[in-house]
Design a protein around this motif. Structure first.
Motif, PDB file in Angstrom:
ATOM      1  N   PRO A  80      10.306  -1.943   1.607  1.00 18.25           N
ATOM      2  CA  PRO A  80      10.330  -3.363   1.215  1.00 18.25           C
ATOM      3  C   PRO A  80      10.761  -3.338  -0.074  1.00 18.25           C
ATOM      4  O   PRO A  80      10.061  -2.546  -1.036  1.00 18.25           O
ATOM      5  N   GLY A  81      11.485  -4.646  -0.466  1.00 21.65           N
ATOM      6  CA  GLY A  81      11.751  -4.640  -2.012  1.00 21.65           C
ATOM      7  C   GLY A  81      10.302  -5.485  -2.751  1.00 21.65           C
ATOM      8  O   GLY A  81       9.497  -5.768  -1.992  1.00 21.65           O
ATOM      9  N   SER A  82      10.515  -5.482  -4.019  1.00 20.25           N
ATOM     10  CA  SER A  82       9.333  -5.548  -4.856  1.00 20.25           C
ATOM     11  C   SER A  82       8.907  -7.083  -4.521  1.00 20.25           C
ATOM     12  O   SER A  82       7.686  -7.478  -4.395  1.00 20.25           O
ATOM     13  N   ARG A  83       9.824  -7.984  -4.142  1.00 25.38           N
ATOM     14  CA  ARG A  83       9.427  -9.323  -3.849  1.00 25.38           C
ATOM     15  C   ARG A  83       8.803  -9.592  -2.580  1.00 25.38           C
ATOM     16  O   ARG A  83       8.046 -10.560  -2.352  1.00 25.38           O
ATOM     17  N   ALA A  84       8.897  -8.815  -1.566  1.00 25.30           N
ATOM     18  CA  ALA A  84       8.460  -8.706  -0.313  1.00 25.30           C
ATOM     19  C   ALA A  84       6.861  -8.077  -0.373  1.00 25.30           C
ATOM     20  O   ALA A  84       5.945  -8.405  -0.348  1.00 25.30           O
ATOM     21  N   LEU A  85       7.238  -6.698  -1.075  1.00 24.13           N
ATOM     22  CA  LEU A  85       5.831  -5.855  -1.150  1.00 24.13           C
ATOM     23  C   LEU A  85       4.730  -6.463  -1.897  1.00 24.13           C
ATOM     24  O   LEU A  85       3.538  -6.255  -1.381  1.00 24.13           O
ATOM     25  N   VAL A  86       5.056  -6.962  -2.458  1.00 27.28           N
ATOM     26  CA  VAL A  86       3.885  -7.649  -3.640  1.00 27.28           C
ATOM     27  C   VAL A  86       2.781  -8.331  -2.554  1.00 27.28           C
ATOM     28  O   VAL A  86       1.670  -8.384  -2.746  1.00 27.28           O
ATOM     29  N   PHE A  87       3.171  -9.127  -1.407  1.00 28.66           N
ATOM     30  CA  PHE A  87       2.373  -9.764  -0.695  1.00 28.66           C
ATOM     31  C   PHE A  87       1.823  -8.644   0.406  1.00 28.66           C
ATOM     32  O   PHE A  87       0.751  -9.082   1.113  1.00 28.66           O
ATOM     33  N   ALA A  88       1.990  -7.385   0.242  1.00 27.49           N
ATOM     34  CA  ALA A  88       1.118  -6.518   1.047  1.00 27.49           C
ATOM     35  C   ALA A  88       0.208  -5.786  -0.071  1.00 27.49           C
ATOM     36  O   ALA A  88      -0.874  -5.206   0.293  1.00 27.49           O
ATOM     37  N   GLN A  89       0.726  -6.091  -1.573  1.00 27.91           N
ATOM     38  CA  GLN A  89      -0.181  -5.230  -2.585  1.00 27.91           C
ATOM     39  C   GLN A  89      -1.320  -5.972  -2.746  1.00 27.91           C
ATOM     40  O   GLN A  89      -2.226  -5.728  -3.304  1.00 27.91           O
ATOM     41  N   ASP A  90      -1.161  -7.512  -2.984  1.00 29.39           N
ATOM     42  CA  ASP A  90      -2.158  -8.394  -3.860  1.00 29.39           C
ATOM     43  C   ASP A  90      -2.616  -9.560  -2.700  1.00 29.39           C
ATOM     44  O   ASP A  90      -1.657 -10.249  -2.150  1.00 29.39           O
ATOM     45  N   LYS A  91      -3.660  -9.284  -2.297  1.00 26.49           N
ATOM     46  CA  LYS A  91      -4.348 -10.185  -1.332  1.00 26.49           C
ATOM     47  C   LYS A  91      -4.298 -11.550  -1.659  1.00 26.49           C
ATOM     48  O   LYS A  91      -4.086 -12.453  -0.895  1.00 26.49           O
ATOM     49  N   GLY A  92      -4.515 -11.774  -2.872  1.00 24.93           N
ATOM     50  CA  GLY A  92      -4.454 -13.293  -3.584  1.00 24.93           C
ATOM     51  C   GLY A  92      -3.059 -13.754  -3.398  1.00 24.93           C
ATOM     52  O   GLY A  92      -3.081 -14.901  -2.910  1.00 24.93           O
ATOM     53  N   ARG A  93      -2.117 -12.990  -3.811  1.00 29.09           N
ATOM     54  CA  ARG A  93      -0.733 -13.655  -3.836  1.00 29.09           C
ATOM     55  C   ARG A  93      -0.280 -13.835  -2.300  1.00 29.09           C
ATOM     56  O   ARG A  93       0.321 -14.883  -1.744  1.00 29.09           O
TER      57      ARG A  93
END
Lengths: 380, 380
Positions: B96-109
């Motif tokens: 997944p691209g960075s704009r999607a993956l960040v939501f699996a990386q960062d529980k706050g976001r």
């Protein structure tokens, strides 16, 4: 043993699609298949981690390859019998052993042994002269002439309508045999696996459909086969595996005639007639072969669906859209088709992959498999 | 594209068991997975042909790795977001691209975004001080504190009974969030795959059983789940995949409560809750992930049996018989159990493999899977 994992190392001589699919099965068992491949571009060499480059006719290469392997086995039948005997004498666990494998390598010895065991075989004899063939035919043509060694996928098999046609074959000096053309209804195959311990597991009997001497379709289970005939074929394969001392897989190719079944060929390795087992049986033939040569208990051979059809994908003429584009179209048209591509360069008539379809109804499953294979066939 | 085969090359960052099993799936598609592995002894590096040694935090290594790949994807969520952005800016197809993956990386976001989308999430807030946690709990203990980034298999999650217990965590400087302890009946997971074209395929919803924060069992389909609730969970996962622009797999971990479902975590890669699909669904999650990142049409997600259970095999205490001997015993006791070993060194509590059992009756299938996992568990 692989000291990194605590699990055994199996070596497979030959880097074709059988080794490729065996590596897939090995991964599940925590293993990494060691492959002896003639070229780094061979089907299995493209995907395996532990690849040694060398040829199966080089005893030194075989000896080096076998070091550290719990068991050595084969992707094909072409390793010279004397090399296998040499390795056995040095203590290498090599399966099937030379005393079994010779019956898959040499069609003459196979037929002699089967006849001695009372197994049903076509009428046959060795053929050294045109007169041998003429007298065997006794006016009843055509007859089938086969190279005693080295045939594969229709190569090494000729249908002759007169003794004159045999002249060129006889001149080449290749040892030949001649046999009756069996009045067959269809072809069947019985696949079993046997471990050194002596456990034998039998798969459901399948129907194999040939075109130009090449298997194009396998139907599992063989449609309309009576239970009695199926058990007879399985029992025959089990008896042969035991009598010949096979370790690993034994595929018995059979002719079904009006009177019963007749043995056509033997193969002692994963076999095209068993590719359907990857999805269609609880344990694939590839895992089963690994279990057998490692003397693990055999896996379940039960069908996972009422009807399973495997269709081979043969290379088509050059030109047309690419294999990758064809894959897109196939996936769009049949999301349930299971594809296996071997990573091979396309050549007309070469097996470059296969497709398996599973379902409840043989007729529709067969139509889907044929359509899927056609989609993937380049230049078609 | 691999010029030897005419088929695409997918690169996977990380050499764990997810990459190992993705390589198995790649082989069927005519591919050979390229793996970026920290060590040659990693699970996938032991079995893949195209292994590059390097770490996921090294941008230069990632850049070199991506050369010649049709698509790059991940075995884990730990690649720094800025590295993914850098590669995207250079034209690498990374999914997944960075704009999607960040939501699996960062529980706050993730929780902020899900709340904005109207998806059901536990009550939560970011926690910077003990007072934040005290006021959030409002006398109602325990509460759950999580590291915003980097948690896995129960690591990075703490159940607190007082604000005082948070002191050590807060002192470490790790960004934290606090959330209510959801009064759950059980945990579910909804797995979907989405392609760049926008096609989404949803798997049957499963029940996941955790012990000490680690998934030990997955039941497919989730027993007793109403069709309405199952469709709600699938629709939620489909909506999230679309809204977040996920390409590849999205696993939505859910809590089922008396009132409905609540999102616990997101993962954007092959996921432990989907290992059952190797044998239990027509298309495995690993093949599905490859199809998605390559923009092939999605494969069928239908169950292959009425009841499928996956049980994880965790490393046990040292001593006892070897994993190879245990495998012998398991195969003897259950010829139908499907084993997947990851080639990993055994450490207590580490996932070293899994077992899948299929059948008609969930109760007996579950008992068989649990027994099979126990047989393989070293030191048990």
């Amino acid at each position: 043993m692989d000291t990194r994992t605590g699990l055994p190392v199996v070596g497979m001589v030959g880097g074709g699609q059988l080794a490729r699919m065996t590596h897939q099965a090995a991964i599940s068992l925590g293993q990494s298949l060691r492959v002896l491949s003639a070229s780094p571009d061979d089907s299995a060499a493209l995907v395996a981690a532990d690849v040694r480059i060398g040829t199966h006719t080089d005893l030194a290469a075989l000896r080096e390859f076998a070091k550290g392997c719990e068991a050595v086995t084969f992707d094909h039948e072409h390793v010279p019998t004397e090399h296998i005997e040499a390795l056995e004498a040095e203590g290498v666990k090599i399966f099937p052993g030379s005393r079994a494998l010779v019956f898959a390598q040499d069609k003459g010895r196979m037929r002699e042994r089967l006849a001695a065991l009372g197994a049903p075989v076509p009428r046959w004899r060795r053929a050294e002269t045109a007169a041998d063939i003429e007298s065997f035919a006794d006016g009843s043509w055509p007859v089938v002439v086969k190279a005693v060694r080295g045939g594969y996928d229709g190569r090494g098999v000729w249908m002759l309508s007169s003794a004159a046609e045999a002249a060129a074959l006889l001149e080449s000096g290749t040892p030949l045999l001649v046999e009756e053309r069996v009045p067959l209804r269809r072809e069947l195959a019985a696949l079993v696996a046997r471990s050194p311990f002596g456990q034998v597991a039998a798969y459901p009997v399948v129907e194999t459909v040939q075109r130009d001497g090449i298997c194009v379709e396998v139907l599992a289970p063989a449609p309309g086969l009576s239970e009695a005939r199926a058990i007879e074929a399985q029992q025959l394969a089990i008896d042969l595996a035991n009598a010949l001392g096979v370790v690993g897989l034994l595929a018995v190719e059979l002719f079904e005639t009006a009177e019963g079944i007749v043995v056509n060929e033997l193969a002692m390795r994963p076999h095209n007639s068993g590719h359907w087992t990857i999805e269609g049986a609880r344990t694939s033939q590839f895992e089963q072969h690994l279990r057998a040569v490692l003397d693990y208990p055999m896996g379940a051979t039960t069908l996972t669906a009422p009807a399973v059809v495997m269709a081979n994908v043969l290379g088509g003429a050059a030109g047309g859209i690419s294999i990758d584009e064809r894959l897109h179209h196939l996936f769009a048209t049949d999301p349930g088709a299971r594809v296996h591509l071997y990573g091979k360069q396309v050549r007309p008539g070469r097996k470059i992959g296969h497709v398996t379809v599973l379902g409840d109804d043989m007729t529709s499953v067969r139509a889907r498999a044929a359509r899927a294979a056609k989609w993937l066939q380049e230049g078609s």
